[in-house]
Design a protein around this motif. Structure first.
Motif, mmCIF file in Angstrom:
data_model
loop_
_atom_site.group_PDB
_atom_site.id
_atom_site.type_symbol
_atom_site.label_atom_id
_atom_site.label_comp_id
_atom_site.label_asym_id
_atom_site.label_seq_id
_atom_site.Cartn_x
_atom_site.Cartn_y
_atom_site.Cartn_z
ATOM 1 N N ALA A 1 0.823 -1.213 0.000
ATOM 2 C CA ALA A 1 0.000 0.000 0.000
ATOM 3 C C ALA A 1 0.858 1.266 0.000
ATOM 4 C CB ALA A 1 -0.940 -0.007 1.208
ATOM 5 N N VAL A 2 1.812 1.350 0.920
ATOM 6 C CA VAL A 2 2.650 2.548 1.016
ATOM 7 C C VAL A 2 3.645 2.613 -0.137
ATOM 8 C CG1 VAL A 2 4.396 3.726 2.426
ATOM 9 C CG2 VAL A 2 2.360 2.745 3.510
ATOM 10 N N GLY A 3 4.211 1.461 -0.513
ATOM 11 C CA GLY A 3 5.123 1.444 -1.645
ATOM 12 C C GLY A 3 6.585 1.357 -1.294
ATOM 13 N N LEU A 4 6.925 0.961 -0.054
ATOM 14 C CA LEU A 4 8.331 0.701 0.264
ATOM 15 C C LEU A 4 8.787 -0.569 -0.450
ATOM 16 C CD1 LEU A 4 8.440 1.508 4.092
ATOM 17 C CD2 LEU A 4 8.941 3.028 2.163
ATOM 18 N N GLU A 5 10.070 -0.624 -0.748
ATOM 19 C CA GLU A 5 10.637 -1.751 -1.495
ATOM 20 C C GLU A 5 11.220 -2.790 -0.539
ATOM 21 O OE1 GLU A 5 10.668 -2.104 -4.793
ATOM 22 O OE2 GLU A 5 9.948 -0.121 -5.404
ATOM 23 N N GLU A 6 10.866 -4.055 -0.743
ATOM 24 C CA GLU A 6 11.447 -5.129 0.057
ATOM 25 C C GLU A 6 12.852 -5.433 -0.442
ATOM 26 O OE1 GLU A 6 10.717 -9.838 1.113
ATOM 27 O OE2 GLU A 6 8.969 -8.587 0.612
ATOM 28 N N VAL A 7 13.820 -5.380 0.474
ATOM 29 C CA VAL A 7 15.223 -5.581 0.115
ATOM 30 C C VAL A 7 15.680 -6.988 0.445
ATOM 31 C CG1 VAL A 7 17.595 -4.789 0.524
ATOM 32 C CG2 VAL A 7 15.716 -3.133 0.467
ATOM 33 N N SER B 1 15.368 -6.219 -12.670
ATOM 34 C CA SER B 1 14.099 -5.786 -13.265
ATOM 35 C C SER B 1 13.593 -4.467 -12.697
ATOM 36 C CB SER B 1 13.031 -6.864 -13.050
ATOM 37 O OG SER B 1 12.814 -7.078 -11.656
ATOM 38 N N ARG B 2 14.129 -4.054 -11.545
ATOM 39 C CA ARG B 2 13.680 -2.823 -10.891
ATOM 40 C C ARG B 2 14.740 -1.728 -10.965
ATOM 41 N NH1 ARG B 2 10.685 -0.605 -9.925
ATOM 42 N NH2 ARG B 2 10.227 -0.236 -7.728
ATOM 43 N N ARG B 3 15.929 -2.027 -11.493
ATOM 44 C CA ARG B 3 17.052 -1.085 -11.486
ATOM 45 C C ARG B 3 16.853 -0.001 -12.527
ATOM 46 N NH1 ARG B 3 20.378 2.223 -10.387
ATOM 47 N NH2 ARG B 3 22.597 1.917 -9.981
ATOM 48 N N TYR C 1 13.425 -6.344 5.583
ATOM 49 C CA TYR C 1 14.098 -5.051 5.502
ATOM 50 C C TYR C 1 13.582 -4.309 4.273
ATOM 51 C CZ TYR C 1 17.009 -7.065 9.088
ATOM 52 O OH TYR C 1 17.431 -7.639 10.268
ATOM 53 N N LEU C 2 13.220 -3.043 4.470
ATOM 54 C CA LEU C 2 12.585 -2.239 3.439
ATOM 55 C C LEU C 2 13.302 -0.907 3.271
ATOM 56 C CD1 LEU C 2 9.149 -2.788 5.105
ATOM 57 C CD2 LEU C 2 9.621 -3.701 2.850
ATOM 58 N N ARG C 3 13.197 -0.330 2.084
ATOM 59 C CA ARG C 3 13.701 1.018 1.850
ATOM 60 C C ARG C 3 12.782 1.720 0.861
ATOM 61 N NH1 ARG C 3 19.281 0.059 -1.706
ATOM 62 N NH2 ARG C 3 18.368 -1.206 -3.364
ATOM 63 N N ALA C 4 12.860 3.034 0.833
ATOM 64 C CA ALA C 4 12.063 3.816 -0.095
ATOM 65 C C ALA C 4 12.738 3.847 -1.466
ATOM 66 C CB ALA C 4 11.851 5.237 0.445
ATOM 67 N N VAL C 5 11.997 4.295 -2.473
ATOM 68 C CA VAL C 5 12.435 4.114 -3.860
ATOM 69 C C VAL C 5 13.655 4.953 -4.236
ATOM 70 C CG1 VAL C 5 10.149 3.423 -4.641
ATOM 71 C CG2 VAL C 5 10.781 5.838 -4.670
ATOM 72 N N VAL D 1 18.126 4.806 -7.972
ATOM 73 C CA VAL D 1 18.157 3.395 -7.582
ATOM 74 C C VAL D 1 17.122 2.587 -8.354
ATOM 75 C CG1 VAL D 1 18.130 1.785 -5.642
ATOM 76 C CG2 VAL D 1 18.860 4.144 -5.283
ATOM 77 N N TYR D 2 15.833 2.895 -8.132
ATOM 78 C CA TYR D 2 14.761 2.110 -8.720
ATOM 79 C C TYR D 2 14.203 2.790 -9.970
ATOM 80 C CZ TYR D 2 14.690 -0.831 -4.561
ATOM 81 O OH TYR D 2 15.032 -1.699 -3.556
ATOM 82 N N ASP D 3 13.772 1.978 -10.913
ATOM 83 C CA ASP D 3 13.069 2.465 -12.092
ATOM 84 C C ASP D 3 11.699 2.975 -11.644
ATOM 85 O OD1 ASP D 3 11.662 2.846 -14.421
ATOM 86 O OD2 ASP D 3 11.736 0.745 -15.055
ATOM 87 N N THR D 4 11.505 4.285 -11.739
ATOM 88 C CA THR D 4 10.278 4.873 -11.196
ATOM 89 C C THR D 4 9.038 4.502 -11.998
ATOM 90 O OG1 THR D 4 10.720 6.897 -12.452
ATOM 91 C CG2 THR D 4 11.488 6.831 -10.167
ATOM 92 N N THR D 5 9.203 4.029 -13.238
ATOM 93 C CA THR D 5 8.031 3.657 -14.026
ATOM 94 C C THR D 5 7.375 2.390 -13.483
ATOM 95 O OG1 THR D 5 9.336 2.361 -15.606
ATOM 96 C CG2 THR D 5 9.007 4.706 -16.097
#
Length: 310
Positions: free
Chosen positions: A28-34, A130-132, A42-46, A139-143
């Motif tokens: 829901a919030v959109g944090l990324e599982e690391v 796939s997310r780079r 462990y999670l981080r933001a995009v 860090v993450y592909d925002t699309t």
């Protein structure tokens, strides 16, 4: 040079239902599982490079394990440990990688029981291919992001049975700078808003309602780009049937906000547009007194005072 804290790093949360809390913070919030290690996720933001800014561990009840702060230099840990032990504070040394991605650290209870961790180094792992992002400075592909995914951890708000004493200790012994403070009509301190990095608010220390209250965390804030993101996030929470605790703009910090809450743990995340920056190393704190405004919020309100303890 004296040891120094550089910034807020992460918050370690406990939840009675890891799956449900992941559904909130990740989906829901959109944090990324690391990474998942020994029952902790462990999670981080995009737009974060560090290994994590939040961890979720399943426990019998919801709680806060610790709040992590990065020091200016890994060598700062030992002088900080010596300083605290001189005060009679028990210091626990944490081996490198005991918390995945993190270098050697120390943990200790600040006055009144807030559990803090200081660490000097954190790994910066690549995301899955796939997310780079193809941009080297992203860090993450925002699309491929969750549309409301926040960018980075911004601040944490703690509540203390003696808020001024707690804030004074953090200022004196951790070297934080006071950005703003708010005093009630009787002269007592309601809230102190501090910076570890001397440019923005990293920590808010609020006076608890009762002197017998346990030290607690009210929310962890993550930054978004604009007020439009707040309305999009509110819409997304409504679609999922998730509770929100107010939307508006703070007087203190001027940050625009939306609070949303994990039903499984009651941990609260704030989507926040961020506060102004103070680049002056000799900043004169902004002083608020009861009566300066009819309400502590410039627009809107905070609807829930519910908090989680350590």
């Amino acid at each position: 040079m004296a040891p120094a804290v550089a910034r807020l790093g992460h918050v370690a949360l406990e939840t009675p239902d890891l799956g449900e809390s992941l559904s909130f913070f990740r989906d829901a919030v959109g944090l990324e599982e690391v990474e998942r290690v020994d029952g902790t996720v462990y999670l981080r933001a995009v737009d974060e490079w560090d290994h994590h800014s939040m961890s979720l561990t399943e426990a019998e009840t919801a709680g806060i394990d610790h709040i992590g702060w990065q020091t200016a230099d890994p060598g700062d840990l030992e002088p900080f440990a010596d300083r605290f032990e001189t005060q009679g504070i028990d210091v626990e040394w944490v081996d490198a990688d005991a918390e995945p991605g993190q270098g050697e650290a120390i943990r200790f209870d600040a006055p009144n029981g807030h559990r803090f961790e200081l660490y000097g180094e954190m790994a910066k792992p690549d995301p899955p291919e796939s997310r780079r992002s193809k941009l080297k400075n992203r860090v993450y592909d925002t699309t491929g992001n969750n549309p409301i995914a926040p960018q980075r951890i911004d601040h944490v708000q703690i509540w203390d049975p003696d808020g001024k004493e707690c804030a004074d200790w953090i200022r004196e012994h951790l070297g934080f700078q006071v950005q703003e403070y708010y005093d009630d009509a009787d002269g007592s301190r309601w809230g102190t808003f501090l910076s570890a990095c001397e440019v923005k608010i990293d920590l808010a220390v609020v006076q608890s309602t009762n002197e017998t209250d346990d030290p607690a965390v009210h929310h962890i804030a993550y930054t978004v780009d604009s007020p439009t993101d707040l309305f999009d996030a509110h819409d997304a929470m409504n679609e999922r049937g998730l509770p929100t605790d107010g939307i508006g703009q703070h007087s203190i910090s001027r940050g625009q906000f939306l609070y949303a809450r994990d039903p499984a743990s009651t941990h609260r995340v704030e989507f926040n547009t961020g506060s102004y920056l103070t680049l002056d190393p000799h900043w004169d704190p902004v002083a608020w007194q009861e009566g300066d405004l009819e309400d502590r919020q410039w627009i809107g309100s905070i609807l829930s005072r519910e908090r989680n303890t350590y």
